[in-house]
Design an enzyme around this catalytic site. Structure first.
Site, mmCIF file in Angstrom:
data_model
loop_
_atom_site.group_PDB
_atom_site.id
_atom_site.type_symbol
_atom_site.label_atom_id
_atom_site.label_comp_id
_atom_site.label_asym_id
_atom_site.label_seq_id
_atom_site.Cartn_x
_atom_site.Cartn_y
_atom_site.Cartn_z
ATOM 1 N N THR A 38 0.861 -1.185 0.000
ATOM 2 C CA THR A 38 0.000 0.000 0.000
ATOM 3 C C THR A 38 0.894 1.230 0.000
ATOM 4 O O THR A 38 2.122 1.125 -0.039
ATOM 5 C CB THR A 38 -0.925 0.030 1.230
ATOM 6 O OG1 THR A 38 -0.158 0.380 2.390
ATOM 7 C CG2 THR A 38 -1.593 -1.317 1.457
ATOM 8 N N CYS A 39 0.284 2.400 0.091
ATOM 9 C CA CYS A 39 1.073 3.635 0.135
ATOM 10 C C CYS A 39 1.987 3.668 1.352
ATOM 11 O O CYS A 39 3.055 4.273 1.309
ATOM 12 C CB CYS A 39 0.133 4.842 0.173
ATOM 13 S SG CYS A 39 -0.887 5.030 -1.292
ATOM 14 N N ASN A 40 1.566 3.046 2.449
ATOM 15 C CA ASN A 40 2.285 3.170 3.722
ATOM 16 C C ASN A 40 3.031 1.924 4.163
ATOM 17 O O ASN A 40 3.756 1.966 5.153
ATOM 18 C CB ASN A 40 1.305 3.526 4.850
ATOM 19 C CG ASN A 40 0.562 4.809 4.577
ATOM 20 O OD1 ASN A 40 -0.651 4.822 4.500
ATOM 21 N ND2 ASN A 40 1.293 5.892 4.409
ATOM 22 N N ARG A 41 2.823 0.802 3.484
ATOM 23 C CA ARG A 41 3.376 -0.430 4.041
ATOM 24 C C ARG A 41 3.702 -1.447 2.960
ATOM 25 O O ARG A 41 3.114 -1.447 1.866
ATOM 26 C CB ARG A 41 2.402 -1.039 5.045
ATOM 27 C CG ARG A 41 1.083 -1.510 4.462
ATOM 28 C CD ARG A 41 0.100 -1.920 5.564
ATOM 29 N NE ARG A 41 -0.198 -0.796 6.440
ATOM 30 C CZ ARG A 41 0.275 -0.670 7.695
ATOM 31 N NH1 ARG A 41 1.027 -1.603 8.220
ATOM 32 N NH2 ARG A 41 -0.033 0.386 8.418
ATOM 33 N N SER A 68 -3.411 3.027 9.221
ATOM 34 C CA SER A 68 -3.059 3.909 8.110
ATOM 35 C C SER A 68 -2.577 5.259 8.632
ATOM 36 O O SER A 68 -2.934 5.689 9.731
ATOM 37 C CB SER A 68 -4.276 4.132 7.202
ATOM 38 O OG SER A 68 -4.701 2.907 6.630
ATOM 39 N N GLU A 73 -9.025 5.650 6.426
ATOM 40 C CA GLU A 73 -9.093 5.763 4.954
ATOM 41 C C GLU A 73 -9.622 4.461 4.352
ATOM 42 O O GLU A 73 -9.417 3.377 4.884
ATOM 43 C CB GLU A 73 -7.721 6.146 4.391
ATOM 44 C CG GLU A 73 -6.580 5.207 4.741
ATOM 45 C CD GLU A 73 -6.319 4.173 3.675
ATOM 46 O OE1 GLU A 73 -6.989 4.223 2.629
ATOM 47 O OE2 GLU A 73 -5.459 3.310 3.894
ATOM 48 N N GLN A 79 -7.142 -2.683 -1.315
ATOM 49 C CA GLN A 79 -5.761 -3.110 -1.529
ATOM 50 C C GLN A 79 -5.501 -4.481 -0.907
ATOM 51 O O GLN A 79 -4.794 -5.310 -1.481
ATOM 52 C CB GLN A 79 -4.812 -2.060 -0.954
ATOM 53 C CG GLN A 79 -4.815 -0.762 -1.752
ATOM 54 C CD GLN A 79 -4.152 0.386 -1.013
ATOM 55 O OE1 GLN A 79 -4.158 0.452 0.213
ATOM 56 N NE2 GLN A 79 -3.574 1.315 -1.759
ATOM 57 N N GLY A 149 -0.923 8.525 -14.492
ATOM 58 C CA GLY A 149 -1.439 7.319 -13.838
ATOM 59 C C GLY A 149 -2.950 7.219 -13.970
ATOM 60 O O GLY A 149 -3.653 8.229 -13.923
#
Length: 509
Positions: A38-41, A68, A73, A79, A149
């Site tokens: 994901t964006c963070n992990r 998150s 979120e 995801q 994108g």
């Protein structure tokens, strides 16, 4: 034992996560696992057997958005689901524990967002990007904006910018056709990413969020004379951090965006507490399921080799999530002899069950799972049907080239079927067409239509739905169908009362 490893925004920097992502991609050995990015992990779930509470608790908190950077979120639910489905689609033979862990995780994620207000008012990355642009006092009406994108995030940004009055926007992507599909409803221009050196020289605002594994925008791509606000929402990063060596470039990366919005997030502690209580309850449910599994012996299942047959096995066993099973794939007589026509009445009655019956009688399997209409009129004396499940759809559908309905097909059209009943019904409606005997799995029959070898085929609607091929349906036909169509049957050796009891839930016997 099920385990996981995780690197995330709480214990690493963006640079460290990117480096870890690259190492993990290089070193993955193909062992059964679920890779979550994901964006963070970046996380990897693997192993077999028990699911420790702390592993379940971590994944449940992740899928609910409690771990998150922007608490609550919504994107992480999708995801996690995508990571699980990707593992399955890649042929990973995930352990029963991993299956159940992710099934429970997706259930609790959906429940928390439905039954609490944890996501209400949560600030998304797209809204955060718009806030940054507004704080820079950009003239959106006249600014030249480039978005790179094609995904939900960039589409949300396009919507927000349109609502704010933006007029000059370009959507760029490696696959131009995908970009055109997204851009068309909003009336914005599309450019291939290969032309970045051309359109970036006139860009005032650049927002990039692709799934590229390495940077796609470098210093040499930018106009050194034109001020640029760049927002990089990708992980790994799309924009080389070195672009900030240009004095006219202002760059925000993913971590900057999340820090920017933290002061604006007021999460209600009572909603978080509700979510955490629901997670603890779901951990107990998972623990109970795994304990029940240990009390049952592994059920040995035999089924045919088609994708549809294996999906039917999953459909049956989803009724019994606590039961472990092993699947033996067996080609039937009918699978081996594709040239035998079913339309002339000469095919053996047990052509789709014979080899599976023998596996049961030899003790190589405990049960066989069949499409009920494939059962012979008289079962082998040593076997019996121990469960019969109702169909969720009993209709027949027409699959045709160019999606022509049965009435629209021209006289002489070649229509494929393997059923005498379907032939009879078809001839009553269209005596001017040619009936062609076709065999093979559902995918093969649909391919015969696509390739033009037949103009249309009649297929059980439930089979198409089980395979996720609903888009192939031209129309549902007003046919009388086989009385067992769509139903699933389980056979076993006579005297297996334990199996009868186990599979009786939902059976119509």
């Amino acid at each position: 034992m099920i385990q996981y490893i995780s690197t995330n925004h709480l214990n690493t920097s963006l640079d460290e996560r990117e480096n870890y992502f690259k190492r993990l991609c290089r070193n993955t050995n193909g062992s059964p696992s679920v890779f979550l990015q994901t964006c963070n992990r970046v996380e990897l779930y693997y192993g077999d057997g028990e699911v420790p509470d702390e592993v379940a608790r971590h994944l449940f908190r992740v899928v609910c958005g409690l771990e998150s950077a922007i608490v609550g979120e919504r994107a992480v639910q999708g995801q996690v689901k995508e990571a699980y489905q990707k593992a399955l689609n890649n042929g990973m033979k995930l352990s029963a524990g991993l299956h159940k862990l992710f099934e429970c995780a997706l259930q609790i994620g959906k429940r928390v967002r439905t039954e609490t207000q944890i996501s209400q008012g949560a600030v998304s990355h797209s809204l955060a990007a718009i806030e940054i642009i507004e704080q820079q006092h950009m003239d959106l009406v006249n600014a030249h904006i480039t978005i790179i994108g094609v995904n939900k995030l960039t589409e949300d940004i396009v919507k927000f910018l349109k609502n704010k009055g933006a007029k000059v926007m370009i959507l760029a992507n490696r696959t131009e056709e995908k970009a055109r599909r997204m851009a068309e409803p909003y009336g914005i221009d599309v450019r291939p990413l290969s032309e970045k050196g051309d359109f970036l020289k006139d860009t005032d605002i650049l927002i990039s969020a692709t799934s590229s594994e390495q940077a796609i925008i470098y210093m040499e791509d930018l106009n050194t004379e034109r001020p640029l606000l760049a927002i990089d929402l990708a992980f790994p990063r799309d924009i080389d951090p070195a672009v900030t060596e240009y004095n006219n470039v202002t760059l925000y990366n993913l971590q900057d965006v999340e820090h920017k919005v933290q002061d604006n997030i007021a999460i209600r502690s009572d909603e978080v507490n509700k979510a955490e209580q629901m997670i603890e309850h779901e951990i107990g449910v998972l623990r109970e399921i795994m304990e029940r599994r240990r009390s049952y012996k592994t059920v040995r299942i035999v089924a045919r080799s088609s994708k549809l047959s294996q999906l039917q096995v999953q459909e049956v066993m989803n009724r019994l999530p606590h039961v472990l099973y092993e699947l033996k794939i067996q080609q039937s007589f009918g699978d081996k002899h594709q040239k035998i026509s079913l339309l002339d009445g000469k095919a053996p009655d047990d052509m789709f069950t014979r080899e599976l019956d023998q596996a049961l009688l030899r003790g190589e399997a405990d049960i066989a799972i069949h499409s009920a209409k494939d059962l012979p009129e008289k079962l082998n004396d040593g076997l019996e049907v121990i469960a019969l499940y109702e169909a969720f759809d009993k209709t027949d559908s027409l699959v045709s080239r160019d999606h022509l309905t049965l009435a629209q097909l021209p006289p002489g059209s070649r229509i494929g079927t393997s059923s005498q009943l379907r032939r009879k019904e078809l001839m009553a409606l269209r005596p001017d067409v040619e009936i062609v005997g076709i065999r093979g799995c559902i995918e093969d029959r649909v391919q015969l239509v696509r390739s033009g070898k037949v103009d249309a085929a009649i297929v059980a609607t439930c089979a198409l739905k089980r395979l996720g091929m609903q888009d192939e349906i031209t129309e549902v036909l007003p046919f009388a169908t086989h009385p067992m169509q769509g139903r699933l049957a389980i056979t076993a050796r006579k005297g297996r009362e334990d199996l009868k009891t186990l599979f009786s839930k939902g059976s119509i016997l």
